[in-house]
Design an enzyme around this catalytic site. Sequence first.
Site, PDB file in Angstrom:
ATOM      1  N   GLU A 252       0.939  -0.970   0.133  1.00  0.00           N
ATOM      2  CA  GLU A 252       0.174   0.060   0.001  1.00  0.00           C
ATOM      3  C   GLU A 252       1.024   1.182  -0.073  1.00  0.00           C
ATOM      4  O   GLU A 252       1.582   1.321   0.957  1.00  0.00           O
ATOM      5  CB  GLU A 252      -0.930  -0.116   1.301  1.00  0.00           C
ATOM      6  N   CYS A 291      -2.353   9.343   2.828  1.00  0.00           N
ATOM      7  CA  CYS A 291      -1.978   8.843   1.565  1.00  0.00           C
ATOM      8  C   CYS A 291      -2.971   9.129   0.579  1.00  0.00           C
ATOM      9  O   CYS A 291      -2.622   9.371  -0.780  1.00  0.00           O
ATOM     10  CB  CYS A 291      -2.048   7.305   1.534  1.00  0.00           C
TER      11      CYS A 291
HETATM   12  P1  NAD Z   1       8.291   5.143   4.748  1.00  0.00           P
HETATM   13  O1  NAD Z   1       8.306   4.137   3.285  1.00  0.00           O
HETATM   14  O2  NAD Z   1       9.584   5.916   4.987  1.00  0.00           O
HETATM   15  O3  NAD Z   1       8.363   4.104   6.138  1.00  0.00           O
HETATM   16  C1  NAD Z   1       7.186   2.980   6.192  1.00  0.00           C
HETATM   17  C2  NAD Z   1       7.666   1.846   6.909  1.00  0.00           C
HETATM   18  O4  NAD Z   1       8.645   1.178   6.348  1.00  0.00           O
HETATM   19  C3  NAD Z   1       8.376   2.268   8.336  1.00  0.00           C
HETATM   20  O5  NAD Z   1       7.976   1.443   9.313  1.00  0.00           O
HETATM   21  C4  NAD Z   1       9.879   1.962   7.730  1.00  0.00           C
HETATM   22  O6  NAD Z   1      10.565   2.005   9.269  1.00  0.00           O
HETATM   23  C5  NAD Z   1       9.951   1.017   6.879  1.00  0.00           C
HETATM   24  N1  NAD Z   1      10.881   1.009   6.103  1.00  0.00           N
HETATM   25  C6  NAD Z   1      11.864   1.918   5.541  1.00  0.00           C
HETATM   26  N2  NAD Z   1      12.696   1.402   4.940  1.00  0.00           N
HETATM   27  C7  NAD Z   1      12.525  -0.007   4.569  1.00  0.00           C
HETATM   28  C8  NAD Z   1      13.172  -1.066   4.093  1.00  0.00           C
HETATM   29  N3  NAD Z   1      14.305  -0.816   3.352  1.00  0.00           N
HETATM   30  N4  NAD Z   1      12.833  -2.231   4.180  1.00  0.00           N
HETATM   31  C9  NAD Z   1      11.545  -2.482   5.005  1.00  0.00           C
HETATM   32  N5  NAD Z   1      10.973  -1.632   5.635  1.00  0.00           N
HETATM   33  C10 NAD Z   1      11.407  -0.224   5.657  1.00  0.00           C
HETATM   34  O7  NAD Z   1       6.974   5.676   4.831  1.00  0.00           O
HETATM   35  P2  NAD Z   1       6.274   6.756   5.761  1.00  0.00           P
HETATM   36  O8  NAD Z   1       7.400   7.953   5.684  1.00  0.00           O
HETATM   37  O9  NAD Z   1       6.417   6.187   7.218  1.00  0.00           O
HETATM   38  O10 NAD Z   1       4.974   6.796   5.595  1.00  0.00           O
HETATM   39  C11 NAD Z   1       4.532   7.688   4.561  1.00  0.00           C
HETATM   40  C12 NAD Z   1       4.159   7.009   3.151  1.00  0.00           C
HETATM   41  O11 NAD Z   1       3.110   5.803   3.280  1.00  0.00           O
HETATM   42  C13 NAD Z   1       3.561   7.886   2.288  1.00  0.00           C
HETATM   43  O12 NAD Z   1       4.299   7.467   0.885  1.00  0.00           O
HETATM   44  C14 NAD Z   1       1.999   7.520   2.107  1.00  0.00           C
HETATM   45  O13 NAD Z   1       1.332   7.659   1.114  1.00  0.00           O
HETATM   46  C15 NAD Z   1       2.272   5.886   2.663  1.00  0.00           C
HETATM   47  N6  NAD Z   1       0.848   5.313   2.991  1.00  0.00           N
HETATM   48  C16 NAD Z   1       0.074   4.629   2.168  1.00  0.00           C
HETATM   49  C17 NAD Z   1      -0.954   4.332   2.649  1.00  0.00           C
HETATM   50  C18 NAD Z   1      -2.150   3.372   1.753  1.00  0.00           C
HETATM   51  O14 NAD Z   1      -2.993   3.044   2.220  1.00  0.00           O
HETATM   52  N7  NAD Z   1      -1.815   3.425   0.544  1.00  0.00           N
HETATM   53  C19 NAD Z   1      -1.434   4.601   3.990  1.00  0.00           C
HETATM   54  C20 NAD Z   1      -0.743   5.397   4.750  1.00  0.00           C
HETATM   55  C21 NAD Z   1       0.328   5.882   4.297  1.00  0.00           C
END
Ligand code: NAD
Length: 500
Positions: A252, A291
Site C-alpha cells: 500500500e 496517502c
Molecule cells: P516509509 O516508506 O518511509 O516507511 C514506512 C515503513 O517502512 C516504516 O515502518 C519504515 O521503518 C519502513 N521501512 C523503511 N525502509 C525500509 C526497508 N528498506 N525495508 C523495510 N521496511 C522499511 O513511509 P512513511 O514515511 O512512514 O509513510 C508515509 C508513506 O506511507 C506515504 O508515501 C504514504 O502515501 C504511505 N501510506 C500509504 C497508505 C495506503 O493506504 N496506500 C496509507 C498510509 C500511508
Amino acid sequence: MSAVETIHVNGAWQPAASGAQREVLDPADAKTLALVAEGGVADTDAAVAAARRSFDEGTWPRTTVAERAALLRRVADLLQRDREAIALTESRDTGKTLEEGRVDVDDVTNAFRYFADLVMNESGGRVVDAGSPDVHSVVVYEPVGVCAMITPWNYPLLQASWKIAPALAAGNTFVIKPSEVTPLSTVHLMKLLVEAGLPAGVGNVVTGSGDPVGARLAEHPDVDLVSFTGGLASGTKVMEAAAASVKKVALELGGKNPNVVFADACATEEGFDTAVDQALNAAFIHSGQVCSAGARLIIEDSVRDRFVAELARRAERIKLGRGTEPGVECGPLVSAAQLAKTERYVAAALAEGASLRCGGSRPEPSQIRPATGYFYSPTVLDHCHGEMSVVREETFGPILTVETFHTEDEAVALANDTEYGLAGAVWTTDAGRARRVAGRLRHGTVWINDYHPYLPQAEWGGFGKSGIGRELGPSGLNEYREPKHIYQNLAPRPVRWFGG
Ligand code: NAD
C-alpha cells in the site's frame, strides 16, 4: 512494562537484545515523548521464530472460526474501553488532533468487527462441479502462514489494524514493525490483543528502524507474506528483498490524488461552499500527511478564480497548534524531515513558476504554540502544471496545487496523469458525467461529491505505483489466505493411460 520494553516476542515484553533505545519525539514541541526499544536483526529473527513455531506447532491456525471471531470482537470492545487513552497517544505521537485520534479508534474498532463478521458468515469452502457424480471437488481457504507487517507513521493504529484483524481472522501468525517515528499505539494494540487472549507467539512486535528490522522481515526465509504500507521507495526495496524467497507481497504505497471540480458543482452558493470546504478537508486534514490527500485541485477554468480565492482565504484561517489543544484544527508535521521536505517542494514549485496564494512558510513563532513544533502553514499554489515536481511527487505536506481544465476529457487526462492511482474525487451535479468520469479514473477509490470516506466493507488500495493488492473488504481478508483445491475421487479406478 518499563519504558524500553516495547518488543513483544512469544508472549513476553522485552528490551532490544542490544539494549539500544530510541527517543520518540512529540512533533508539537520536538521534545522527547517516550523511549522505545530499538530492535535489530536478533530481535527480528527471534520474533519470526516465535511466529513460525506458533504457526507450525501452535493452536491458533487450527482454532475454530468462531473462536477467532470472538477474539476480534473482544479486541474491538477493548479498543472502545481505551478509546481516550489511545486517541491521546496517537495525537501526541503523530501530531494529529485528538478528535482525529478518536475517529481512528472508532474506525479501527469497526474493522475488527467487520472481519469477525466476514469470517463468521462465510461458508467452509466453494464446491466446484467436476463434471462427474463420482468426484467431490472443493476450494477451501487456508492461512498463508507467518505474516510480516510494516507500517508508516501517519495512521499507525489504523494501518496496523487493517493488517492484524484480517490476518488473525484467517488464522495466521504475525510480526509487526511499526514506524520508528510513531510506534506507541501499536504497542498499546498488542497489549489489547494479549488481554483479549491471543496465545503467546501468535502476535509479535519489533520496534525499530526500516533497515535493519523491516529489511530483515522482508527478506526472511521463514516469513510467508510481507504486507507493507509506506512510501514508494521503501516499498520497492521490500519487493526486491522479498523476491529471493518468493514470498507473497502486498504493498500500500503513496498517492498523488486528484480532486476534480466541475463548474456545475459550484452553481449554487451551497454547492460552492460545500466544494470549497471539502477541498480544504481533502488537502489539509492531518496537515496533508494522508496517502489519499486531495493534493491536486483540478478545476474547471470558469470557476477557478473565485474558487481559489475562497480556498486561500479559508486555508489561511486554519487554526494550527498542538493536536490536544481545544480548538486546534491542524497539528504539526510529524518530524523535522517532513517539514524540510515540505519547504523544499514549495521552494521548487515557486522557482518553476507556481504562484503562491497562501502559506508558503512556517508560521511566525509568535503566532504558534508551542513555537518549537514542526508547523507549516497550509499552502495553496496556483498556476501549476504536470511538469512540476510538486504536482508529480507525493509531498505529504500541507500543499494544495491548482490545475485547470476546459473539457471533461481534459479533466480526466489531468486526473490520470500520475504514476500513482490511489484515490480521487469528482464534483458535479450531472449524474451522467459523475459516473462517466468515475469510470475513467485510474484510481483505486473514486468519490463522487465527497472526499475521504472509506468503509471496512470496501476494498482500499491503488492502481499503478500506489501498490499491489487491497486492504479491507473481502479482498483484504483474501490477502492473508491461500486457496486450496481438494479433489476427491469417490470411486477410484485405473486410468489405463499406459498399457502395461
Ligand atoms: P516509509 O516508506 O518511509 O516507511 C514506512 C515503513 O517502512 C516504516 O515502518 C519504515 O521503518 C519502513 N521501512 C523503511 N525502509 C525500509 C526497508 N528498506 N525495508 C523495510 N521496511 C522499511 O513511509 P512513511 O514515511 O512512514 O509513510 C508515509 C508513506 O506511507 C506515504 O508515501 C504514504 O502515501 C504511505 N501510506 C500509504 C497508505 C495506503 O493506504 N496506500 C496509507 C498510509 C500511508
